[in-house]
Design a protein around this motif. Sequence first.
Motif, PDB file in Angstrom:
ATOM      1  N   UNK A  56       2.203  -5.008  -4.368  1.00  0.00           N
ATOM      2  CA  UNK A  56       1.219  -4.433  -3.662  1.00  0.00           C
ATOM      3  C   UNK A  56       0.687  -3.087  -3.979  1.00  0.00           C
ATOM      4  N   UNK A  57      -0.462  -2.753  -3.865  1.00  0.00           N
ATOM      5  CA  UNK A  57      -1.072  -1.624  -4.080  1.00  0.00           C
ATOM      6  C   UNK A  57      -2.085  -1.197  -3.159  1.00  0.00           C
ATOM      7  N   UNK A  58      -2.176  -0.040  -2.606  1.00  0.00           N
ATOM      8  CA  UNK A  58      -3.273   0.682  -1.988  1.00  0.00           C
ATOM      9  C   UNK A  58      -2.985   0.755  -0.737  1.00  0.00           C
ATOM     10  N   UNK A  59      -2.905   2.311  -0.356  1.00  0.00           N
ATOM     11  CA  UNK A  59      -2.820   2.723   1.097  1.00  0.00           C
ATOM     12  C   UNK A  59      -1.286   2.966   1.567  1.00  0.00           C
ATOM     13  N   UNK A  60      -0.321   2.792   0.486  1.00  0.00           N
ATOM     14  CA  UNK A  60       1.156   2.513   0.926  1.00  0.00           C
ATOM     15  C   UNK A  60       1.452   4.191   0.332  1.00  0.00           C
ATOM     16  N   UNK A  61       1.987   4.745   1.461  1.00  0.00           N
ATOM     17  CA  UNK A  61       2.559   6.084   1.672  1.00  0.00           C
ATOM     18  C   UNK A  61       3.751   6.519   2.204  1.00  0.00           C
ATOM     19  N   UNK A  62       4.263   5.586   2.887  1.00  0.00           N
ATOM     20  CA  UNK A  62       5.713   5.729   3.636  1.00  0.00           C
ATOM     21  C   UNK A  62       6.641   4.666   3.583  1.00  0.00           C
ATOM     22  N   UNK A  63       7.863   4.807   3.886  1.00  0.00           N
ATOM     23  CA  UNK A  63       8.695   3.633   4.040  1.00  0.00           C
ATOM     24  C   UNK A  63       8.344   2.494   4.963  1.00  0.00           C
ATOM     25  N   UNK A  64       7.680   2.758   6.033  1.00  0.00           N
ATOM     26  CA  UNK A  64       7.257   1.719   6.940  1.00  0.00           C
ATOM     27  C   UNK A  64       6.348   0.778   6.090  1.00  0.00           C
ATOM     28  N   UNK A  65       5.365   1.725   5.509  1.00  0.00           N
ATOM     29  CA  UNK A  65       4.356   0.621   4.662  1.00  0.00           C
ATOM     30  C   UNK A  65       4.900   0.008   3.738  1.00  0.00           C
ATOM     31  N   UNK A  66       5.856   0.527   3.062  1.00  0.00           N
ATOM     32  CA  UNK A  66       6.718  -0.291   1.996  1.00  0.00           C
ATOM     33  C   UNK A  66       7.430  -1.702   2.447  1.00  0.00           C
ATOM     34  N   UNK A  67       8.011  -1.398   3.859  1.00  0.00           N
ATOM     35  CA  UNK A  67       8.600  -2.600   4.323  1.00  0.00           C
ATOM     36  C   UNK A  67       7.481  -3.576   4.862  1.00  0.00           C
ATOM     37  N   UNK A  68       6.541  -2.801   5.372  1.00  0.00           N
ATOM     38  CA  UNK A  68       5.365  -3.969   5.908  1.00  0.00           C
ATOM     39  C   UNK A  68       4.877  -4.986   4.650  1.00  0.00           C
ATOM     40  N   UNK A  69       4.733  -4.171   3.540  1.00  0.00           N
ATOM     41  CA  UNK A  69       4.180  -4.942   2.286  1.00  0.00           C
ATOM     42  C   UNK A  69       5.351  -6.007   1.961  1.00  0.00           C
ATOM     43  N   UNK A  70       6.690  -5.566   2.055  1.00  0.00           N
ATOM     44  CA  UNK A  70       7.730  -6.730   1.490  1.00  0.00           C
ATOM     45  C   UNK A  70       7.551  -7.850   2.462  1.00  0.00           C
ATOM     46  N   UNK A  71       7.552  -7.292   3.899  1.00  0.00           N
ATOM     47  CA  UNK A  71       7.296  -8.416   4.837  1.00  0.00           C
ATOM     48  C   UNK A  71       6.418  -9.518   4.588  1.00  0.00           C
TER      49      UNK A  71
END
Length: 356
Positions: free
Chosen positions: A214-229
């Motif tokens: 995933x790439x685009x708009x990911x800036x925080x650990x919460x964003x990382x978790x959301x993409x992996x989910x």
Amino acid sequence: MTTFLKRLGMRCPVIQAPMAGTSTPALALEVMKAGGLGSIALGAVNAEAGRKLIREMKSGTDKPFNVNLFCHAPAERDAAREARWLEALAPRFQVFGAEPPVELNEIYRSFVEDDAMADMLEEERPAIVSFHFGLPKAEQIARFKAAGTFLIASATCVEEAHAAVAAGMDAVVAQGYEAGGHRGIFDPATGDEKLPTFTLVQLLVRALNVPVIAAGGIMTGRGIAACLDLGAAAVQMGTAFIACPESAADPAHRSAVLGARAGHTLVTDTISGRPARCIVNEFTALGQDLAGQGQCPASYPVAYDAGKALNMAAKAAGNTGYGAQWAGQGAPLARALPALELVELLMREYEAARGG
């Protein structure tokens, strides 16, 4: 840790995006110390400069790192179009007491026609190679496969992703419309579906049998978790690293990412001749004015030659509003931290988001 992360030598799911003009070996190496995947950009350099960057990486790590290449269609030179673009920019050059270039050059050579780069990479044998703007030729891919290279390509839609897998890519970067810098569209003339990261990730996870990044708009650990989910195997982050001291971003670019304008970005082809997301500045405003007048920039990367010249003229006059201040829509969430500390913070945020 997933099989995908293990294969790429990663302890955490963060890939530092190879943003030309921003990424450096120092930045990549610090990301790798934290367990992520470091990347260097070769799209804007020649083969010998690329060799130097690769060897700098090898001197700092024995782990796999990513080397990124541009696979855009070679520029369609049009002397009349280029002359019209220089004429349109001339009044702004004159504001800064300068004249536009007499002629423009194709400043970046596409990997698809760069035999010297292909030969150098065969000799240096980087473990991971990624592609932007399209795909290499079949014979180039075959050379990488023979060397056991792990191949990654960016895609902005399902059709591009299918083409990447069919060509032999081992993973695909889902570049959402929120992403900073150049859109990875294979052919800008066909239009842009403008799919956001979350939507594109889900579409590609369903459609492909290879890992999706995933790439685009990911800036925080919460964003990382959301993409992996959503099924992503990892995330690629570029804007998040611009303000790190190890990046090559100039002071004006850093200031823009950390300042009040960070929340205002747009996709423009004015600066380089190809759509790219940039923080709004005087150059993007000029581009909107010229577009309203029916002016069309020269093709990529020829137009970038003019854009860089205008930025140099403006900076010489004390104006920093004409730089390519590439950044994604998540720029207001940027943190000015050393890269190692930033990745460690991202992982703490990620674990907290996962309830760990």
